[in-house]
Write a protein that holds these residues in place. Sequence first.
Motif, PDB file in Angstrom:
ATOM      1  N   UNK A 123      69.565  93.484  36.105  1.00 49.61           N
ATOM      2  CA  UNK A 123      70.435  92.368  36.559  1.00 49.61           C
ATOM      3  C   UNK A 123      69.988  92.261  37.889  1.00 49.61           C
ATOM      4  N   UNK A 124      69.775  90.891  38.220  1.00 49.96           N
ATOM      5  CA  UNK A 124      69.518  90.505  39.587  1.00 49.96           C
ATOM      6  C   UNK A 124      69.767  89.081  40.054  1.00 49.96           C
ATOM      7  N   UNK A 125      69.914  88.811  41.220  1.00 48.42           N
ATOM      8  CA  UNK A 125      70.118  87.592  41.429  1.00 48.42           C
ATOM      9  C   UNK A 125      69.077  87.034  42.417  1.00 48.42           C
ATOM     10  N   UNK A 126      69.119  85.670  42.707  1.00 51.18           N
ATOM     11  CA  UNK A 126      67.930  85.013  43.228  1.00 51.18           C
ATOM     12  C   UNK A 126      68.725  83.623  43.777  1.00 51.18           C
ATOM     13  N   UNK A 152      69.715  96.526  41.843  1.00 49.76           N
ATOM     14  CA  UNK A 152      69.538  96.841  43.213  1.00 49.76           C
ATOM     15  C   UNK A 152      70.942  97.218  43.794  1.00 49.76           C
ATOM     16  N   UNK A 153      70.784  97.730  45.189  1.00 46.16           N
ATOM     17  CA  UNK A 153      72.136  98.122  45.955  1.00 46.16           C
ATOM     18  C   UNK A 153      72.974  96.845  45.913  1.00 46.16           C
ATOM     19  N   UNK A 154      72.508  95.590  45.783  1.00 48.61           N
ATOM     20  CA  UNK A 154      73.404  94.431  45.953  1.00 48.61           C
ATOM     21  C   UNK A 154      74.619  94.592  44.978  1.00 48.61           C
ATOM     22  N   UNK A 155      74.581  95.385  43.751  1.00 49.68           N
ATOM     23  CA  UNK A 155      75.422  95.132  42.966  1.00 49.68           C
ATOM     24  C   UNK A 155      76.186  96.566  42.650  1.00 49.68           C
ATOM     25  N   UNK A 206      71.522 102.339  39.703  1.00 54.63           N
ATOM     26  CA  UNK A 206      71.863 101.058  40.582  1.00 54.63           C
ATOM     27  C   UNK A 206      71.434 101.641  42.031  1.00 54.63           C
ATOM     28  N   UNK A 207      70.896 100.962  42.818  1.00 51.89           N
ATOM     29  CA  UNK A 207      70.511 101.199  44.084  1.00 51.89           C
ATOM     30  C   UNK A 207      71.957 101.131  45.056  1.00 51.89           C
ATOM     31  N   UNK A 208      71.687 102.187  46.104  1.00 52.49           N
ATOM     32  CA  UNK A 208      72.786 102.488  47.048  1.00 52.49           C
ATOM     33  C   UNK A 208      72.362 102.323  48.449  1.00 52.49           C
ATOM     34  N   UNK A 209      73.116 101.222  49.097  1.00 50.19           N
ATOM     35  CA  UNK A 209      72.728 101.075  50.564  1.00 50.19           C
ATOM     36  C   UNK A 209      72.880 102.381  51.309  1.00 50.19           C
ATOM     37  N   UNK A 210      72.081 102.338  52.195  1.00 51.22           N
ATOM     38  CA  UNK A 210      72.307 103.489  53.041  1.00 51.22           C
ATOM     39  C   UNK A 210      73.407 103.397  53.926  1.00 51.22           C
ATOM     40  N   UNK A 245      63.951 103.508  37.872  1.00 46.04           N
ATOM     41  CA  UNK A 245      64.386 102.624  38.597  1.00 46.04           C
ATOM     42  C   UNK A 245      63.458 101.755  39.262  1.00 46.04           C
ATOM     43  N   UNK A 246      62.252 102.269  39.289  1.00 44.85           N
ATOM     44  CA  UNK A 246      61.084 101.117  39.727  1.00 44.85           C
ATOM     45  C   UNK A 246      60.677 100.512  38.972  1.00 44.85           C
ATOM     46  N   UNK A 247      60.733 100.500  37.624  1.00 48.15           N
ATOM     47  CA  UNK A 247      60.664  99.442  36.866  1.00 48.15           C
ATOM     48  C   UNK A 247      61.270  98.150  36.757  1.00 48.15           C
ATOM     49  N   UNK A 248      62.413  98.289  37.513  1.00 51.82           N
ATOM     50  CA  UNK A 248      63.267  97.157  37.538  1.00 51.82           C
ATOM     51  C   UNK A 248      62.323  96.033  38.583  1.00 51.82           C
ATOM     52  N   UNK A 249      61.505  96.325  39.218  1.00 53.78           N
ATOM     53  CA  UNK A 249      60.773  94.995  39.769  1.00 53.78           C
ATOM     54  C   UNK A 249      59.937  94.285  38.746  1.00 53.78           C
TER      55      UNK A 249
END
Length: 429
Positions: free
Chosen positions: A143-146, A220-223, A241-245, A322-326
């Motif tokens: 899932x990603x937004x642009x 990514x962390x935006x979600x 899911x990425x987590x913001x610092x 996770x890195x395969x998300x790219x």
Amino acid sequence: MELGRVGRRVIEAAFDGGDLVSDGGVVLLRQVDERIGLTRAAARVFADRRRSASVTHSVRDMLAQRVYGLCCGWEDVTDHNLLRRDLALQTAVGRVEDLASGPTLSRLETTATSTHAAALNGVLVEQFIAAQTRTPKELVLDIDATHVPLHGAQERAHFHSYYDNYCYLPLYVFCGQDLLACVLRPSSRDPASVLSALVKLLVQRLRQQWPKVRVVVRADSGFCRPQALRRFERWDVDYVIGLQKNAALLQRVALAELYLAEAYTDSGTKQRLIGEFHYGAKSWGCERRIVTRLEHDAHGANPRFVVTSLDDDAQALYEQRYCARGEAENRIKEAQLDLFGRRASCHKYHANQLRLLLAALAYTLMINLRRLALQGTELATACTATIRTRLLKIGAAIVRNTRRVRLLLASQHPLQHVFLAAARALTSP
């Protein structure tokens, strides 16, 4: 016309070459479309309220014309004022008369509603399900937004400070290379606001087809939202899911960061460490597994954090999961740039949503062309832009009479063998 000389030879030009086209490969798209039933399925979601006695172009023909045009590089409806007389495109659509004009196609777009958008997203999901040849054990939803920049007075246009422009923020959902959904969102709203509802609808349909399939949401962390995490756990949906610092997270890894900094000072080479711990933000109400990737180089520290429900090895989870998300970002570029998903120049919001979905249908058609016809060829892993320039944009003369339509393709085309292999694959039972 005389245009100079080449040695002793005079260069002459004249507009008497007959019916020549530049998109001779568009007939392959017709074969793929007939095989998977894409545009017919899309046409069924449109309730045609036109007076039948006055209808010249069916909804299916107009959608096929528009989608094939996007695949061949014609991004706007105004291009079809001339393309409507293109014999190759007429043949692909299945007509021998002029196709729909730009204004006719524009009227189709402006009649679009949110109901059409939901139904067309359903078509994308059904196409994905039909393309699976075996029951999957696991499905990873990327899932990603642009952003889609706007240059006009489009409905629901808002200024976004991060992109420094008026824009929309569409949300994409991919599973591997297949596009399952694309939802247009105003940039004034959080892209994650629709995340839970969209995942719920997708998971319900996928588990209706495959009850035991494991679904993993990757983003990514935006979600990363507490409510979304709780819902995923309640629905038995795993997540990476990425987590913001934040200060608490940085404090947990401060000692490891100090160790990496000293190691970098001693060795002068980049230092990297992947570990894990449990952490619970106040808004979470419980602790969850956090995988962290720490790096230190000439630019200093660069920590990353991922929250997950999976119990995979920490290094494998970060590097392989996770890195395969790219890879999903590359697929978005194909849909947005190669197939013109950014062409949001209509005034109406829902018309722009339809344009986004037309690009999604074109993307689905192109990846099915690659899947069904190009396996084992040098275009088996090619992106959509490469497939277009090497396989669809073929010069051809067309001879059409009462008995047949004959395409005389360029005899010097360098990928004749690929075209022949694709045609055989698509026409074989």
